[in-house]
Design a protein around this motif. Structure first.
Motif, PDB file in Angstrom:
ATOM      1  N   GLY A   1      22.240  98.328 -12.602  1.00  0.00           N
ATOM      2  CA  GLY A   1      20.999  97.990 -11.914  1.00  0.00           C
ATOM      3  C   GLY A   1      20.975  96.593 -11.329  1.00  0.00           C
ATOM      4  N   ASP A   2      22.100  95.886 -11.338  1.00  0.00           N
ATOM      5  CA  ASP A   2      22.148  94.515 -10.844  1.00  0.00           C
ATOM      6  C   ASP A   2      23.365  94.344  -9.955  1.00  0.00           C
ATOM      7  N   ALA A   3      23.118  94.096  -8.672  1.00  0.00           N
ATOM      8  CA  ALA A   3      24.220  93.947  -7.720  1.00  0.00           C
ATOM      9  C   ALA A   3      24.682  92.499  -7.594  1.00  0.00           C
ATOM     10  N   GLU A   4      24.084  91.584  -8.353  1.00  0.00           N
ATOM     11  CA  GLU A   4      24.421  90.169  -8.222  1.00  0.00           C
ATOM     12  C   GLU A   4      25.220  89.607  -9.385  1.00  0.00           C
TER      13      GLU A   4
ATOM     14  N   LYS B   1      27.786  85.352 -11.463  1.00  0.00           N
ATOM     15  CA  LYS B   1      27.224  85.787 -10.185  1.00  0.00           C
ATOM     16  C   LYS B   1      28.384  86.101  -9.243  1.00  0.00           C
ATOM     17  N   VAL B   2      28.254  87.187  -8.495  1.00  0.00           N
ATOM     18  CA  VAL B   2      29.333  87.612  -7.612  1.00  0.00           C
ATOM     19  C   VAL B   2      29.523  86.682  -6.420  1.00  0.00           C
ATOM     20  N   CYS B   3      28.544  85.822  -6.123  1.00  0.00           N
ATOM     21  CA  CYS B   3      28.691  84.894  -5.004  1.00  0.00           C
ATOM     22  C   CYS B   3      29.718  83.806  -5.299  1.00  0.00           C
ATOM     23  N   PHE B   4      30.206  83.715  -6.538  1.00  0.00           N
ATOM     24  CA  PHE B   4      31.242  82.741  -6.905  1.00  0.00           C
ATOM     25  C   PHE B   4      32.579  83.416  -7.179  1.00  0.00           C
ATOM     26  N   LEU B   5      32.721  84.676  -6.797  1.00  0.00           N
ATOM     27  CA  LEU B   5      33.923  85.443  -7.126  1.00  0.00           C
ATOM     28  C   LEU B   5      34.499  86.109  -5.884  1.00  0.00           C
TER      29      LEU B   5
END
Length: 115
Positions: free
Chosen positions: A90-93, A108-112
């Motif tokens: 339920g969490d895409a981030e 967080k996926v913005c750092f990967l």
């Protein structure tokens, strides 16, 4: 009072939301999200890395910048490999995973980026 076709805010859960153009806006937390996303909430959530590549459970990712880790004196260095990630339902981030030195990470996926 909200209309039945206007969803509650996915960030704070408040129902005081309104449409503005092609986005919904929550005046309580100032979160904005596209109306298309609200229509496709029932569909499977797709988790993407910083480059837009789709991530799946079991993938390996690389950290793209040094990160401070709460509860640890050891920072997560740029280039660190996180193997066998798990997607947060339920969490895409966010994803869950372990590095060689730190266990039980939620990142967080913005750092990967996908390895």
């Amino acid at each position: 009072m909200t209309q039945p076709d206007i969803p509650a805010c996915p960030l704070c859960g408040m129902e005081n939301t309104y449409p503005d153009g092609d986005h919904f806006i929550c005046p309580d937390c100032a979160h904005e999200w596209p109306q298309i996303a609200a229509q496709t909430e029932d569909a499977d959530i797709v988790v993407r890395d910083v480059n837009g590549n789709q991530l799946n459970s079991g993938d390996s990712v690389v950290v793209i910048k040094d990160l401070k880790v709460k509860g640890s004196s050891i920072p997560l260095k740029q280039g660190t490999m996180i193997r066998n990630i798990r997607l947060v339902e339920g969490d895409a981030e966010h994803i869950e995973g372990n590095s060689d030195k730190i266990k039980g990470l939620v990142l967080k996926v913005c750092f990967l980026k996908k390895a």
